[in-house]
Design a protein around this motif. Structure first.
Motif, PDB file in Angstrom:
ATOM      1  N   SER A  67       0.966  -1.251  -0.095  1.00 16.53           N
ATOM      2  CA  SER A  67       0.455  -0.035  -0.295  1.00 16.53           C
ATOM      3  C   SER A  67       0.512   1.164   0.340  1.00 16.53           C
ATOM      4  CB  SER A  67      -0.681   0.297   1.518  1.00 16.53           C
ATOM      5  OG  SER A  67      -1.858  -1.290   1.298  1.00 16.53           O
ATOM      6  N   LEU A  68       1.606   0.983   0.930  1.00 17.09           N
ATOM      7  CA  LEU A  68       2.753   2.419   0.560  1.00 17.09           C
ATOM      8  C   LEU A  68       3.762   2.342  -0.083  1.00 17.09           C
ATOM      9  CD1 LEU A  68       3.947   5.405   1.906  1.00 17.09           C
ATOM     10  CD2 LEU A  68       5.172   4.080   3.258  1.00 17.09           C
ATOM     11  N   SER A  69       4.534   1.055  -0.892  1.00 11.08           N
ATOM     12  CA  SER A  69       5.140   0.882  -1.503  1.00 11.08           C
ATOM     13  C   SER A  69       5.596   1.228  -2.975  1.00 11.08           C
ATOM     14  CB  SER A  69       6.836  -1.082  -1.417  1.00 11.08           C
ATOM     15  OG  SER A  69       6.177  -1.096  -0.527  1.00 11.08           O
ATOM     16  N   ILE A  70       3.674   0.290  -3.160  1.00 14.65           N
ATOM     17  CA  ILE A  70       4.197   1.107  -4.838  1.00 14.65           C
ATOM     18  C   ILE A  70       3.427   2.495  -5.138  1.00 14.65           C
ATOM     19  CG2 ILE A  70       2.037   0.710  -6.877  1.00 14.65           C
ATOM     20  CD1 ILE A  70       1.782  -2.373  -5.625  1.00 14.65           C
ATOM     21  N   LEU A 103       5.609   4.841  -3.436  1.00 11.23           N
ATOM     22  CA  LEU A 103       6.349   5.244  -3.520  1.00 11.23           C
ATOM     23  C   LEU A 103       7.556   5.444  -4.368  1.00 11.23           C
ATOM     24  CD1 LEU A 103       7.294   5.134   0.524  1.00 11.23           C
ATOM     25  CD2 LEU A 103       7.332   6.870  -0.786  1.00 11.23           C
ATOM     26  N   ALA A 104       7.228   4.109  -5.244  1.00  5.53           N
ATOM     27  CA  ALA A 104       8.388   3.344  -6.602  1.00  5.53           C
ATOM     28  C   ALA A 104       7.391   4.115  -7.672  1.00  5.53           C
ATOM     29  CB  ALA A 104       7.895   2.087  -6.679  1.00  5.53           C
ATOM     30  N   GLU A 105       5.532   4.517  -7.910  1.00  6.75           N
ATOM     31  CA  GLU A 105       5.449   5.363  -8.851  1.00  6.75           C
ATOM     32  C   GLU A 105       6.255   7.069  -8.907  1.00  6.75           C
ATOM     33  OE1 GLU A 105       0.950   4.020 -10.066  1.00  6.75           O
ATOM     34  OE2 GLU A 105       1.177   4.997  -7.566  1.00  6.75           O
ATOM     35  N   MET A 106       6.130   7.439  -7.605  1.00  7.57           N
ATOM     36  CA  MET A 106       7.016   8.798  -7.321  1.00  7.57           C
ATOM     37  C   MET A 106       8.182   8.956  -8.262  1.00  7.57           C
ATOM     38  SD  MET A 106       4.434   9.850  -4.050  1.00  7.57           S
ATOM     39  CE  MET A 106       5.244  11.374  -3.989  1.00  7.57           C
ATOM     40  N   GLY A 107       9.371   7.967  -8.095  1.00  5.73           N
ATOM     41  CA  GLY A 107      10.753   7.849  -8.361  1.00  5.73           C
ATOM     42  C   GLY A 107      11.462   7.431  -6.650  1.00  5.73           C
ATOM     43  N   ALA A 108      11.333   6.782  -6.339  1.00  2.88           N
ATOM     44  CA  ALA A 108      11.937   6.427  -4.936  1.00  2.88           C
ATOM     45  C   ALA A 108      12.136   5.304  -5.399  1.00  2.88           C
ATOM     46  CB  ALA A 108      11.479   6.539  -3.465  1.00  2.88           C
ATOM     47  N   LYS A 109      13.448   4.730  -4.854  1.00  8.59           N
ATOM     48  CA  LYS A 109      13.583   3.097  -5.538  1.00  8.59           C
ATOM     49  C   LYS A 109      13.555   2.282  -3.872  1.00  8.59           C
ATOM     50  CE  LYS A 109      16.606   0.413  -6.298  1.00  8.59           C
ATOM     51  NZ  LYS A 109      15.878  -1.084  -8.094  1.00  8.59           N
ATOM     52  N   VAL A 110      12.534   1.297  -3.742  1.00 10.50           N
ATOM     53  CA  VAL A 110      11.790   0.757  -2.403  1.00 10.50           C
ATOM     54  C   VAL A 110      12.396  -0.264  -2.596  1.00 10.50           C
ATOM     55  CG1 VAL A 110       9.377   0.746  -1.329  1.00 10.50           C
ATOM     56  CG2 VAL A 110      10.082   2.444  -2.615  1.00 10.50           C
ATOM     57  N   PHE A 111      12.278  -0.529  -0.807  1.00  7.38           N
ATOM     58  CA  PHE A 111      12.659  -2.191  -0.756  1.00  7.38           C
ATOM     59  C   PHE A 111      11.831  -2.609  -0.188  1.00  7.38           C
ATOM     60  CE2 PHE A 111      14.669  -5.805   2.006  1.00  7.38           C
ATOM     61  CZ  PHE A 111      14.350  -6.959   1.364  1.00  7.38           C
ATOM     62  N   ARG A 152       0.406  -6.680  -7.517  1.00  9.87           N
ATOM     63  CA  ARG A 152      -0.439  -5.455  -7.901  1.00  9.87           C
ATOM     64  C   ARG A 152       1.137  -4.641  -8.675  1.00  9.87           C
ATOM     65  NH1 ARG A 152      -3.796  -3.811  -2.425  1.00  9.87           N
ATOM     66  NH2 ARG A 152      -5.022  -5.773  -1.950  1.00  9.87           N
ATOM     67  N   ALA A 153       2.071  -4.786  -8.206  1.00  8.98           N
ATOM     68  CA  ALA A 153       2.969  -3.969  -8.848  1.00  8.98           C
ATOM     69  C   ALA A 153       3.166  -4.558 -10.151  1.00  8.98           C
ATOM     70  CB  ALA A 153       4.175  -4.730  -7.976  1.00  8.98           C
ATOM     71  N   LEU A 154       3.365  -5.915 -10.485  1.00  7.98           N
ATOM     72  CA  LEU A 154       3.293  -6.028 -11.160  1.00  7.98           C
ATOM     73  C   LEU A 154       2.326  -5.554 -12.667  1.00  7.98           C
ATOM     74  CD1 LEU A 154       4.911  -7.830 -13.315  1.00  7.98           C
ATOM     75  CD2 LEU A 154       3.368 -10.632 -12.590  1.00  7.98           C
ATOM     76  N   LYS A 155       1.074  -5.383 -12.218  1.00  8.83           N
ATOM     77  CA  LYS A 155       0.159  -4.912 -13.278  1.00  8.83           C
ATOM     78  C   LYS A 155       0.158  -3.636 -13.584  1.00  8.83           C
ATOM     79  CE  LYS A 155      -3.388  -8.165 -10.938  1.00  8.83           C
ATOM     80  NZ  LYS A 155      -4.720  -7.773 -10.987  1.00  8.83           N
ATOM     81  N   LEU A 156       0.678  -2.769 -12.981  1.00  9.24           N
ATOM     82  CA  LEU A 156       0.658  -1.453 -12.382  1.00  9.24           C
ATOM     83  C   LEU A 156       2.600  -0.864 -13.637  1.00  9.24           C
ATOM     84  CD1 LEU A 156       0.259   0.129  -9.096  1.00  9.24           C
ATOM     85  CD2 LEU A 156      -0.755   0.606 -11.506  1.00  9.24           C
ATOM     86  N   PHE A 157       3.819  -1.856 -13.073  1.00  8.26           N
ATOM     87  CA  PHE A 157       5.224  -1.527 -13.181  1.00  8.26           C
ATOM     88  C   PHE A 157       5.979  -2.494 -14.749  1.00  8.26           C
ATOM     89  CE2 PHE A 157       4.801  -0.100  -9.023  1.00  8.26           C
ATOM     90  CZ  PHE A 157       4.608   0.875  -9.427  1.00  8.26           C
ATOM     91  N   ASN A 213      11.727  -1.647  -9.248  1.00 11.49           N
ATOM     92  CA  ASN A 213      11.146  -1.526  -8.479  1.00 11.49           C
ATOM     93  C   ASN A 213       9.915  -1.005  -8.078  1.00 11.49           C
ATOM     94  OD1 ASN A 213      12.088   0.730  -6.350  1.00 11.49           O
ATOM     95  ND2 ASN A 213      11.291   1.732  -8.241  1.00 11.49           N
ATOM     96  N   PRO A 214       9.151  -1.125  -6.966  1.00  7.50           N
ATOM     97  CA  PRO A 214       9.828  -2.044  -6.186  1.00  7.50           C
ATOM     98  C   PRO A 214      10.487  -2.951  -5.802  1.00  7.50           C
ATOM     99  CG  PRO A 214       7.160  -1.960  -5.548  1.00  7.50           C
ATOM    100  CD  PRO A 214       7.963  -1.313  -7.122  1.00  7.50           C
ATOM    101  N   THR A 215      11.313  -3.395  -4.708  1.00  2.00           N
ATOM    102  CA  THR A 215      11.568  -4.988  -5.142  1.00  2.00           C
ATOM    103  C   THR A 215      10.708  -5.591  -3.953  1.00  2.00           C
ATOM    104  OG1 THR A 215      13.995  -4.491  -5.765  1.00  2.00           O
ATOM    105  CG2 THR A 215      13.910  -6.190  -4.722  1.00  2.00           C
ATOM    106  N   PHE A 216      10.333  -6.293  -3.707  1.00  5.77           N
ATOM    107  CA  PHE A 216       9.756  -8.009  -2.526  1.00  5.77           C
ATOM    108  C   PHE A 216      10.130  -8.314  -2.361  1.00  5.77           C
ATOM    109  CE2 PHE A 216       5.454  -5.425  -4.757  1.00  5.77           C
ATOM    110  CZ  PHE A 216       5.057  -4.696  -2.906  1.00  5.77           C
ATOM    111  N   ALA A 217      10.390  -9.177  -0.713  1.00  2.36           N
ATOM    112  CA  ALA A 217      10.871 -10.005  -0.410  1.00  2.36           C
ATOM    113  C   ALA A 217      10.183 -10.851   0.804  1.00  2.36           C
ATOM    114  CB  ALA A 217      12.416  -9.780   0.356  1.00  2.36           C
ATOM    115  N   VAL A 218      10.581 -11.784   1.035  1.00  2.00           N
ATOM    116  CA  VAL A 218       9.694 -12.396   2.639  1.00  2.00           C
ATOM    117  C   VAL A 218      11.341 -12.208   3.471  1.00  2.00           C
ATOM    118  CG1 VAL A 218       8.965 -14.187   3.537  1.00  2.00           C
ATOM    119  CG2 VAL A 218       8.653 -13.884   1.035  1.00  2.00           C
ATOM    120  N   GLN A 219      10.616 -11.507   4.187  1.00  2.00           N
ATOM    121  CA  GLN A 219      11.828 -11.422   5.430  1.00  2.00           C
ATOM    122  C   GLN A 219      11.234 -10.794   6.811  1.00  2.00           C
ATOM    123  OE1 GLN A 219      15.299  -8.815   3.639  1.00  2.00           O
ATOM    124  NE2 GLN A 219      16.261 -10.534   4.975  1.00  2.00           N
TER     125      GLN A 219
END
Length: 228
Positions: free
Chosen positions: A73-76, A78-86, A101-106, A111-117
């Motif tokens: 909800s925040l990462s996507i 922020l990435a749209e606005m140009g930030a490099k997001v992890f 959700r990111a795949l549908k947009l970008f 960017n953003p990079t997602f990880a299970v952690q």
């Protein structure tokens, strides 16, 4: 119940019944009145973070760690606005939804990079570290350790939100009204603002801008702290 038990419960919850519930809340489909209230409250917090960051006009130049990203909800945005997001989350189901959700947009973009952690396993250095509505899953001692670790990842700024521990909210929690459907939720920990400020100061940060979001069923205090 110890911290390890709490983490296991949170992980299992957000990979099963919790995922279905919060996917609806964080989405735009039909939900009940309580879920809609929580959706609106959470979105207000997300919007406030975006406003804090964009007001500095630095988003295209910074890296952001979204710790406990949920479905993005925040990462996507922020990435749209140009930030490099992890973006990371303890829940594989949540991360999977965020990736979709990111795949549908970008498209196939990193960017953003997602990880299970989980939070304790995060590494690296980021200009800004953001952790929204995650502290509610951590008891006092574990919250201090987690904030210290997140501070070690931040080069400049950290933004946290938490459910504030006040007499009124403590009473609501005690009578079972703070989180409707308690049998389906994880344990909820409230935190005194002075304690969160203390933890940040002990790790070399000074609290500056702050916000409060309050709806009928959603309460979240937002603090922005910068490295001294």
């Amino acid at each position: 119940m110890n911290a390890a038990d709490d983490k296991t419960i949170v992980k299992d919850y957000f990979n099963s019944t919790g995922f279905d519930r919060w996917k609806r809340i964080y989405g735009d489909g039909e939900v009940n009145k309580v879920q809609l209230d929580i959706r609106n409250g959470h979105q207000q917090t997300v919007d406030k973070v975006i406003n804090l960051l964009s007001s500095d006009a630095t988003l295209p130049d910074i890296s952001v760690c979204d710790a406990g990203c949920g479905v993005g909800s925040l990462s996507i945005p922020l990435a749209e606005m140009g930030a490099k997001v992890f973006a990371s989350d303890i829940s594989e189901a949540m991360v999977g939804e965020g990736k979709e959700r990111a795949l549908k947009l970008f498209g196939n973009n990193d960017n953003p990079t997602f990880a299970v952690q989980d939070l304790e396993g995060l590494t690296g250095k980021y200009h800004t570290v953001v952790c929204l509505d995650v502290l509610i899953h951590y008891p006092q001692d574990k919250a201090a350790e987690m904030i210290s670790h997140l501070c070690s990842l931040s080069e400049s700024r950290i933004i946290l939100s938490f459910a504030p521990k006040t007499c009124a909210l403590s009473l609501l929690k005690k009578i079972g009204s703070f989180f409707p459907g308690a049998s389906k939720a994880t344990r909820a920990y409230l935190h005194k603002e002075k304690d969160i400020v203390k933890f940040l100061q002990e790790n070399g940060f000074t609290v500056g801008r702050n916000e409060m979001t309050k709806t009928r069923f959603y309460f979240s205090r937002l603090l922005e702290a910068t490295r001294k």
